[in-house]
Design a protein around this motif. Structure first.
Motif, PDB file in Angstrom:
ATOM      1  N   LEU A   1      53.491  31.891  24.313  1.00  0.00           N
ATOM      2  CA  LEU A   1      52.182  31.531  24.874  1.00  0.00           C
ATOM      3  C   LEU A   1      51.870  30.049  24.720  1.00  0.00           C
ATOM      4  O   LEU A   1      50.708  29.653  24.663  1.00  0.00           O
ATOM      5  CB  LEU A   1      51.088  32.361  24.189  1.00  0.00           C
TER       6      LEU A   1
ATOM      7  N   CYS B   1      45.480  35.001  19.775  1.00  0.00           N
ATOM      8  CA  CYS B   1      46.355  36.156  19.950  1.00  0.00           C
ATOM      9  C   CYS B   1      46.356  36.939  18.653  1.00  0.00           C
ATOM     10  O   CYS B   1      46.541  36.374  17.575  1.00  0.00           O
ATOM     11  CB  CYS B   1      47.776  35.722  20.317  1.00  0.00           C
TER      12      CYS B   1
ATOM     13  N   THR C   1      55.811  38.527  28.796  1.00  0.00           N
ATOM     14  CA  THR C   1      55.366  37.132  28.666  1.00  0.00           C
ATOM     15  C   THR C   1      55.140  36.489  30.031  1.00  0.00           C
ATOM     16  O   THR C   1      54.098  35.848  30.266  1.00  0.00           O
ATOM     17  CB  THR C   1      56.406  36.321  27.874  1.00  0.00           C
TER      18      THR C   1
ATOM     19  N   ILE D   1      51.433  35.260  31.429  1.00  0.00           N
ATOM     20  CA  ILE D   1      51.150  33.863  31.793  1.00  0.00           C
ATOM     21  C   ILE D   1      50.581  33.795  33.206  1.00  0.00           C
ATOM     22  O   ILE D   1      49.614  33.073  33.476  1.00  0.00           O
ATOM     23  CB  ILE D   1      52.423  32.995  31.686  1.00  0.00           C
TER      24      ILE D   1
END
Length: 538
Positions: A343, A355, A506, A510
């Protein structure tokens, strides 16, 4: 027909012969290993007994030295020797006492029979081992002249203001476990930590299988002992009568054991262990949304098992097994280290983004995880953008230790969240003891908004309690717009669930965050991002 019967008989005899060979091999091997284990344990026990004896002698000698300091001593004349002799008779268990005035000749000590001189080769101060931080008490092995005879013994010395008190430790040269008929099958050495030999017993002439070393926890010395082949062989012959029938049973169970091993390799626990080693357990991120604006204010890192073929193992199949094993420590640390990598773009562009990651009780009750987190922070890990989730579903056995570790995490800037609130063991004790920042409302209570809208008293009580304690609130398991709107009406704007997004890889997360971020800055001031962890509701 006779030929077929002969072949069958021959095959049966061959199998019986092979079975006999296997049993014989197993019996001999088992007997040897059992004998080696027995002798090793006996040698270690004897070494510990010998070490305890030496430690006791040293303790007695050290205490006597303190008392010797109170004896008036002016010189090594008849009066001085008589006082040493009187002290010696009062402390017979300690050893031979010596005294040297600091202005006397170096390395020369007064004893009950007059002066004795330390051997030239042992007049090296570097051979002395200090027993205390003040460097007034030392231990060493030194040679000396004793009435015309050269001897070498263990000494303990205590330095006073005007003199040095010394005691020679009187150690035996034989012990009960060194039988006369077995002196050639044993060997023991007692040494100082600088490897100076204090004394040795026995002699092994028929070979050494292994050496054992036992260290003292009180003094700088150790015992080296050997396991001799002769003793193991003799013990093996004695144990054959016991191990032969056991070996027969063992041979019959070999096939069963083989099948068990095969089943173990196919078990979930073993497969998980391989998956952790291959780094197949990775984080998927489920967004936490500000339901008023649609902005992604945070995410929860959830472990997913992505297999080499790209398929994702359902978490319900392995999560419990993972949490109950030691693998959870390694997996949690892997996920934690990957958060700022996965991230990086989000954390950089959205400083208020956090997070969260789930911890099991052992992470909070043991200092190892906190210490690892402190070390990561020193390496640049963004702890101020991390939150940890403590679940109520698993009990904390040591709340005091957990509180101490939680406070250390908070000092790094980590936010503390209570997951599964109201569903498990912790209840108010977690809220009171662990200084919780955020309460996460479980899906069980969120579902009541639609299933039983007239039975939301528990949900309302949790919301009210969180607000009264100055906590922020996140609702989990939000699946419908009606649930989301009802929660917003109750003052719960931060939500998480399939209504907004499932746990995402991931790359998917994003992309989801980018879309949310762009939509937000087109409608709102990008300098006034919603802060989930501000701890005060608007």
């Amino acid at each position: 027909m006779r030929r077929l019967l002969s072949k069958a008989k021959f095959k049966t005899l061959s199998l019986l012969g092979l079975f006999s060979l296997v049993v014989t091999f197993i019996a001999i091997t088992t007997s040897y290993l059992y004998a080696f284990w027995q002798i090793s344990n006996e040698v270690r026990s004897d070494s510990e007994q010998l070490l305890n004896y030496v430690e006791h002698k040293l303790s007695v000698a050290g205490n006597s030295l303190e008392k010797l300091n109170k004896v008036e001593f002016t010189g090594c004349d008849n009066q001085g020797q008589e006082r040493l002799e009187e002290f010696l008779f009062d402390h017979l268990g300690a050893g031979l006492f010596l005294i040297r005035h600091k202005d006397s000749a170096p390395w020369t000590y007064c004893s009950v029979v007059g002066n004795i001189l330390i051997s030239q080769r042992d007049r090296n101060p570097n051979s002395l081992i200090f027993l205390d931080e003040s460097r007034t008490k030392v231990i060493s092995v030194m040679g000396y002249d004793w009435q015309g005879l050269e001897r070498r013994d263990l000494f303990v010395a205590l330095e006073a203001d005007d003199r040095i008190n010394v005691v020679r430790i009187a150690l035996e040269d034989s012990y009960s476990f060194f039988e006369d008929q077995c002196t050639d099958c044993r060997h023991v050495e007692v040494r100082l930590s600088n490897d100076d030999l204090i004394f040795e017993l026995g002699e092994v002439k028929t070979g050494v299988l292994t050496e054992l070393r036992v260290y003292s926890h009180e003094f700088p010395l150790y015992v080296d002992a050997v396991v001799g082949r002769k003793r193991v062989r003799a013990q093996m012959l004695n144990s054959l009568m016991l191990t032969t029938p056991i070996s027969m049973v063992f041979a019959l169970l070999c096939l069963y054991i083989f099948n068990l091993v095969k089943a173990l390799h196919n078990s979930l626990g073993f497969q998980l262990k391989k998956a952790v080693k291959r780094r197949e357990l990775i984080a998927y991120y489920q967004p936490i949304i500000d339901a008023k604006t649609g902005y992604v204010v945070g995410a929860e890192a959830l472990v997913r098992w992505v297999k080499p073929d790209g398929s994702v193992e359902p978490p319900g199949r392995f999560i419990q097994v993972l949490e109950e094993s030691d693998l959870i420590n390694e997996v949690t640390l892997q996920l934690l280290k990957n958060i700022p990598i996965d991230l990086a773009e989000v954390l950089e562009q959205s400083p208020l983004f956090r997070c969260s990651i789930n911890l099991v009780p052992q992470h909070l009750e043991l200092p190892s995880f906190t210490e690892q987190l402190i070390e990561l922070e020193k390496q640049g890990f963004p702890c101020e953008q991390l939150a940890i989730e403590i679940t109520e579903r698993l009990p904390l056995k040591n709340l005091r230790q957990a509180r101490m570790n939680v406070e250390k995490m908070k000092a790094l800037g980590v936010c503390i969240e209570l997951d599964d609130a109201g569903t498990g063991y912790g209840g108010a004790s977690y809220l009171q003891e662990l200084n919780i920042d955020v309460m996460k409302i479980d899906k069980l209570f969120v579902d009541t908004l639609i299933v039983s809208p007239d039975k939301t008293q528990v949900l309302d009580a949790n919301i009210q309690m969180a607000k009264s304690l100055g906590m922020q609130i996140i609702a989990e398991g939000v699946e419908t717009s009606a649930q989301s709107e009802a929660l917003v009406d109750k003052g719960v704007r931060f939500q998480q669930g399939y209504l907004f997004a499932k746990p995402l890889s991931t790359v998917e997360f994003i992309a989801f965050w980018h879309e949310s971020h762009q939509a937000y800055i087109q409608q709102y001031d990008d300098t006034d991002m919603p802060d989930l962890y501000a701890l005060k509701e608007e």
